[in-house]
Design an enzyme around this catalytic site. Sequence first.
Site, PDB file in Angstrom:
ATOM      1  N   LYS A  74      10.746 -82.595 -67.895  1.00  0.00           N
ATOM      2  CA  LYS A  74       9.450 -83.112 -67.182  1.00  0.00           C
ATOM      3  C   LYS A  74       9.435 -83.324 -65.901  1.00  0.00           C
ATOM      4  O   LYS A  74       8.669 -83.165 -64.935  1.00  0.00           O
ATOM      5  CB  LYS A  74       8.508 -83.769 -68.332  1.00  0.00           C
ATOM      6  CG  LYS A  74       8.369 -83.183 -69.423  1.00  0.00           C
ATOM      7  CD  LYS A  74       7.562 -84.111 -70.328  1.00  0.00           C
ATOM      8  CE  LYS A  74       7.244 -83.483 -71.551  1.00  0.00           C
ATOM      9  NZ  LYS A  74       6.888 -84.472 -72.726  1.00  0.00           N
ATOM     10  N   PHE A  93       1.489 -68.823 -82.000  1.00  0.00           N
ATOM     11  CA  PHE A  93       0.223 -69.266 -83.114  1.00  0.00           C
ATOM     12  C   PHE A  93       0.666 -70.452 -83.899  1.00  0.00           C
ATOM     13  O   PHE A  93       0.221 -70.398 -84.891  1.00  0.00           O
ATOM     14  CB  PHE A  93      -0.514 -68.198 -83.583  1.00  0.00           C
ATOM     15  CG  PHE A  93      -2.094 -68.404 -83.813  1.00  0.00           C
ATOM     16  CD1 PHE A  93      -2.814 -68.549 -82.708  1.00  0.00           C
ATOM     17  CD2 PHE A  93      -2.437 -68.346 -84.994  1.00  0.00           C
ATOM     18  CE1 PHE A  93      -4.202 -68.815 -82.976  1.00  0.00           C
ATOM     19  CE2 PHE A  93      -3.912 -68.655 -85.402  1.00  0.00           C
ATOM     20  CZ  PHE A  93      -4.744 -68.722 -84.125  1.00  0.00           C
ATOM     21  N   GLY A 139       5.532 -85.987 -87.346  1.00  0.00           N
ATOM     22  CA  GLY A 139       5.429 -84.699 -86.663  1.00  0.00           C
ATOM     23  C   GLY A 139       5.868 -84.595 -85.052  1.00  0.00           C
ATOM     24  O   GLY A 139       5.529 -83.653 -84.506  1.00  0.00           O
ATOM     25  N   THR A 175       4.820 -70.443 -77.481  1.00  0.00           N
ATOM     26  CA  THR A 175       5.976 -70.017 -78.020  1.00  0.00           C
ATOM     27  C   THR A 175       7.029 -71.435 -77.777  1.00  0.00           C
ATOM     28  O   THR A 175       6.960 -72.260 -77.084  1.00  0.00           O
ATOM     29  CB  THR A 175       7.032 -68.819 -77.765  1.00  0.00           C
ATOM     30  OG1 THR A 175       7.294 -68.871 -76.387  1.00  0.00           O
ATOM     31  CG2 THR A 175       5.706 -67.680 -77.931  1.00  0.00           C
ATOM     32  N   LYS A 191       7.324 -75.609 -71.066  1.00  0.00           N
ATOM     33  CA  LYS A 191       8.242 -76.324 -69.961  1.00  0.00           C
ATOM     34  C   LYS A 191       9.221 -75.345 -69.365  1.00  0.00           C
ATOM     35  O   LYS A 191       9.625 -75.472 -68.178  1.00  0.00           O
ATOM     36  CB  LYS A 191       8.676 -77.684 -70.179  1.00  0.00           C
ATOM     37  CG  LYS A 191       7.893 -78.788 -70.845  1.00  0.00           C
ATOM     38  CD  LYS A 191       8.702 -79.936 -71.273  1.00  0.00           C
ATOM     39  CE  LYS A 191       9.009 -79.810 -72.820  1.00  0.00           C
ATOM     40  NZ  LYS A 191       7.784 -79.848 -73.957  1.00  0.00           N
ATOM     41  N   GLY A 218      -1.801 -85.113 -78.510  1.00  0.00           N
ATOM     42  CA  GLY A 218      -1.306 -84.425 -79.691  1.00  0.00           C
ATOM     43  C   GLY A 218      -1.670 -82.674 -79.445  1.00  0.00           C
ATOM     44  O   GLY A 218      -2.066 -82.463 -78.314  1.00  0.00           O
ATOM     45  N   GLU A 274      11.761 -83.961 -83.589  1.00  0.00           N
ATOM     46  CA  GLU A 274      12.151 -83.081 -84.313  1.00  0.00           C
ATOM     47  C   GLU A 274      13.123 -83.607 -85.335  1.00  0.00           C
ATOM     48  O   GLU A 274      13.601 -84.721 -85.422  1.00  0.00           O
ATOM     49  CB  GLU A 274      13.098 -82.351 -83.225  1.00  0.00           C
ATOM     50  CG  GLU A 274      12.385 -81.902 -82.038  1.00  0.00           C
ATOM     51  CD  GLU A 274      11.453 -80.609 -82.103  1.00  0.00           C
ATOM     52  OE1 GLU A 274      11.648 -79.888 -82.965  1.00  0.00           O
ATOM     53  OE2 GLU A 274      10.537 -80.324 -81.597  1.00  0.00           O
ATOM     54  N   ASP A 323      14.020 -84.118 -72.743  1.00  0.00           N
ATOM     55  CA  ASP A 323      12.655 -83.612 -72.558  1.00  0.00           C
ATOM     56  C   ASP A 323      12.119 -84.253 -71.280  1.00  0.00           C
ATOM     57  O   ASP A 323      11.185 -83.481 -70.551  1.00  0.00           O
ATOM     58  CB  ASP A 323      11.769 -84.211 -73.866  1.00  0.00           C
ATOM     59  CG  ASP A 323      10.515 -83.422 -73.733  1.00  0.00           C
ATOM     60  OD1 ASP A 323       9.991 -82.581 -73.993  1.00  0.00           O
ATOM     61  OD2 ASP A 323       9.705 -84.366 -73.521  1.00  0.00           O
TER      62      ASP A 323
END
Length: 347
Positions: free
Chosen positions: A231, A15, A213, A103, A132, A328, A216, A227
């Site tokens: 994908k 969350f 943001g 998560t 992913k 976003g 990282e 990343d």
Amino acid sequence: MATGMIACNLAFLGFGNVGQALARLLLRKRGELQTRYDLAFTVTGIATGRHGVAIDPHGIDLERALAILLAGDSLDELSALPGISAPENFIASCGASVMFECTPVNYTTGQPAVTYLRDALEHGMHAVSANKGPVVHAYRELTALAQARGLKYYFESAVMDGAPVFSLFRETLPAVYLRGFSGILNSTTNLILTLMEAGESFAQAVAYAQSIGIAETDPSGDIDGWDAAVKVAALATVLMDVPLKPQEVERTGIRGITPLELDRARQAGKRWKLVCTARREGEHVIGRVAPEMVGVDSPLYGVGGTSSVVQFETDVLPGLSVVETDPGPETTAYGMLADFLNAVKAK
Ligand SMILES: NC(=O)c1ccc[n+]([C@@H]2O[C@H](COP(=O)([O-])OP(=O)(O)OC[C@H]3O[C@@H](n4cnc5c(N)ncnc54)[C@H](OP(=O)(O)O)[C@@H]3O)[C@@H](O)[C@H]2O)c1
């Protein structure tokens, strides 16, 4: 409740940015879900890593949950079943029919999210995930498990946030054969290249991406193309039906692109982009992530900043593109909402 109304109990595993954006979206769309889709929902569980766990079969007040997290407090105070903290106990006790898994991603193994999704399906829940990791490490297993139980494992938001990519093929392109694709799938590197074109140094561009943001603290997963490779692997695994691991994707990041090279490209009417491609070769799929110069004739040329694009080449539609502008957590949340509706409405 009106006749024919579908009542769903929902749970969140994770969350953070995405989970909270989805909670706000569900609150905003509650009336519309009732009137347009005859669908009512109750949130019966929310689990976090360090901010507590709440379970209440009568319904958790989402506004309060959001306020508690904004204040940095623990969700434990909302729980009617205190003392449950381990994720496996949460899944067994939350009483949900749909689990939203949001998560953190683990590129190497997909864990622990793979186990969470498996547990949720085994407890009779649809599994809707933004992650992913499980797609590239357990897509076939989780999909087979879901099918065997008459459930859905959907993950629209795992690639290109809320833009329809997986559901585009699943819901709207029957009997189509995907030959390959090319695109820009990593927002951070696309923003860095766009800022460097405008005169910023690599370090300044990275610092800006971190400040808003999207990058990282250690941005190497984006900059070195990991990343993007995950994908590519996810799209190939699901849409081309050829399991591809991120490690099998040829990968070059953007560290070698200098301001001088960006300038030379501009003078030639071109732009450097971190281009993701996949093409079939016999039974195999060759996946690749590498900087390429693209010209104005490419659908990738005009896609700047954090936006992303994928162009599919199929046997019937030679060039079909999806462009997503300014993604976003809110757009990611929409992908999960769409998965939720598609799962509970599916026959
Ligand atoms: N952000 C985006 O726009 C975006 C876009 C596409 C996909 N995604 C994917 O969506 C997922 C969530 O991203 P996010 O930005 O929301 O991440 P985030 O803000 O870091 O939130 C992660 C949430 O998971 C919780 N958590 C961590 N470990 C857990 C565990 N073992 N069991 C239960 N909960 C655990 C965290 O709790 P604590 O904070 O209390 O530790 C937090 O609530 C990731 O897989 C990400 O790759 C994100």
